[in-house]
Design a protein around this motif. Structure first.
Motif, PDB file in Angstrom:
ATOM      1  N   LEU A 160      31.874  45.185  41.292  1.00 53.38           N
ATOM      2  CA  LEU A 160      32.310  46.031  39.954  1.00 53.38           C
ATOM      3  C   LEU A 160      32.948  47.244  40.016  1.00 53.38           C
ATOM      4  O   LEU A 160      33.755  47.618  39.179  1.00 53.38           O
ATOM      5  N   ILE A 161      32.658  48.127  40.800  1.00 57.83           N
ATOM      6  CA  ILE A 161      33.035  49.395  41.068  1.00 57.83           C
ATOM      7  C   ILE A 161      34.528  49.544  41.581  1.00 57.83           C
ATOM      8  O   ILE A 161      35.266  50.060  41.010  1.00 57.83           O
ATOM      9  N   GLU A 162      34.490  48.537  42.804  1.00 61.26           N
ATOM     10  CA  GLU A 162      35.800  48.199  43.496  1.00 61.26           C
ATOM     11  C   GLU A 162      36.931  47.645  42.362  1.00 61.26           C
ATOM     12  O   GLU A 162      37.975  48.014  42.357  1.00 61.26           O
ATOM     13  N   SER A 163      36.345  46.910  41.455  1.00 61.99           N
ATOM     14  CA  SER A 163      37.184  46.164  40.809  1.00 61.99           C
ATOM     15  C   SER A 163      37.567  47.028  39.332  1.00 61.99           C
ATOM     16  O   SER A 163      38.810  46.987  38.848  1.00 61.99           O
ATOM     17  N   GLY A 164      36.759  47.921  39.069  1.00 59.02           N
ATOM     18  CA  GLY A 164      37.151  48.909  37.996  1.00 59.02           C
ATOM     19  C   GLY A 164      36.815  48.392  36.492  1.00 59.02           C
ATOM     20  O   GLY A 164      36.921  49.168  35.646  1.00 59.02           O
ATOM     21  N   SER A 165      36.165  47.163  36.073  1.00 56.64           N
ATOM     22  CA  SER A 165      36.215  46.736  34.893  1.00 56.64           C
ATOM     23  C   SER A 165      34.979  45.443  35.316  1.00 56.64           C
ATOM     24  O   SER A 165      35.346  44.644  36.094  1.00 56.64           O
ATOM     25  N   LEU A 166      34.410  45.189  34.342  1.00 57.62           N
ATOM     26  CA  LEU A 166      33.402  44.047  34.154  1.00 57.62           C
ATOM     27  C   LEU A 166      34.350  42.707  34.317  1.00 57.62           C
ATOM     28  O   LEU A 166      33.959  41.665  34.893  1.00 57.62           O
ATOM     29  N   ARG A 167      35.376  42.896  33.464  1.00 58.47           N
ATOM     30  CA  ARG A 167      36.212  41.622  33.378  1.00 58.47           C
ATOM     31  C   ARG A 167      36.956  41.033  34.726  1.00 58.47           C
ATOM     32  O   ARG A 167      36.808  40.086  34.905  1.00 58.47           O
TER      33      ARG A 167
END
Length: 186
Positions: free
Chosen positions: A147-154
């Motif tokens: 989640l943190i690496e992706s930057g969004s829940l989506r």
């Protein structure tokens, strides 16, 4: 508490009581008398009660049922369902869920409602959980890092295989949120 999602275009009709029925491919885990939170257009509309649930074949749906579900007639409803579910058979049994309002809220986003009325930055929450929640297992830690690496829940859910995977991360965030709240960290 159980939750049901509706399209934003139905908000006014739901609030006015014109849309008091939904036709779904399954009744999920609902039964008459259940209370659920109704979401539409990214907002919580309110608390509703299931009045009745019954099933019938799609071809048996009446124009009146279609109108109570927000359509002009049965044909429009079936065309919309076929657009959503590409190979929908008219002999398919569907669930008809009748509902009534208990409390109309309609001024809080679904996301804020999930966090007790607060605006929460999910990335910052994930960082706090990783730092202070010693009850996390390795899989939960890995998912919060995604989640943190992706930057969004989506984006994190898509990395995990699709938007329907959001609930996995939300569940971890929710448990961590309440544990941090107990510790008075948030």
């Amino acid at each position: 508490m159980k939750h049901l999602q509706f399209l934003g275009k139905y908000v006014d009709d739901i609030i006015k009581g014109n849309k008091n029925l939904t036709i779904r491919l399954s009744k999920g885990n609902l039964k008459p008398g259940d209370i659920f939170i109704l979401h539409a257009g990214g907002k919580v509309i309110g608390k509703f009660r299931v009045k009745n649930i019954y099933t019938k074949k799609l071809y048996q749906i009446t124009d009146e049922e279609a109108k109570r579900d927000g359509y002009n007639n049965k044909e429009e409803l079936i065309n919309d369902l076929k657009r959503i579910y590409k190979r929908l058979d008219l002999n398919r049994e569907v669930a008809i869920i009748e509902f009534e309002p208990i409390e109309i809220i309609n001024n809080i986003s679904s996301e804020e409602f999930a966090w007790g009325g607060k605006k929460i930055d999910l990335i910052e929450l994930a960082k706090l959980i990783l730092k202070y929640d010693e009850k996390l297992n390795e899989k939960e830690r890995k998912l919060l890092n995604i989640l943190i690496e992706s930057g969004s829940l989506r984006k994190a859910a898509i990395k995990l295989g699709g938007l329907n995977k959001r609930y996995i991360i939300r569940k971890i965030l929710k448990k961590g949120f309440y544990r941090l709240k107990e510790k008075k960290i948030i």
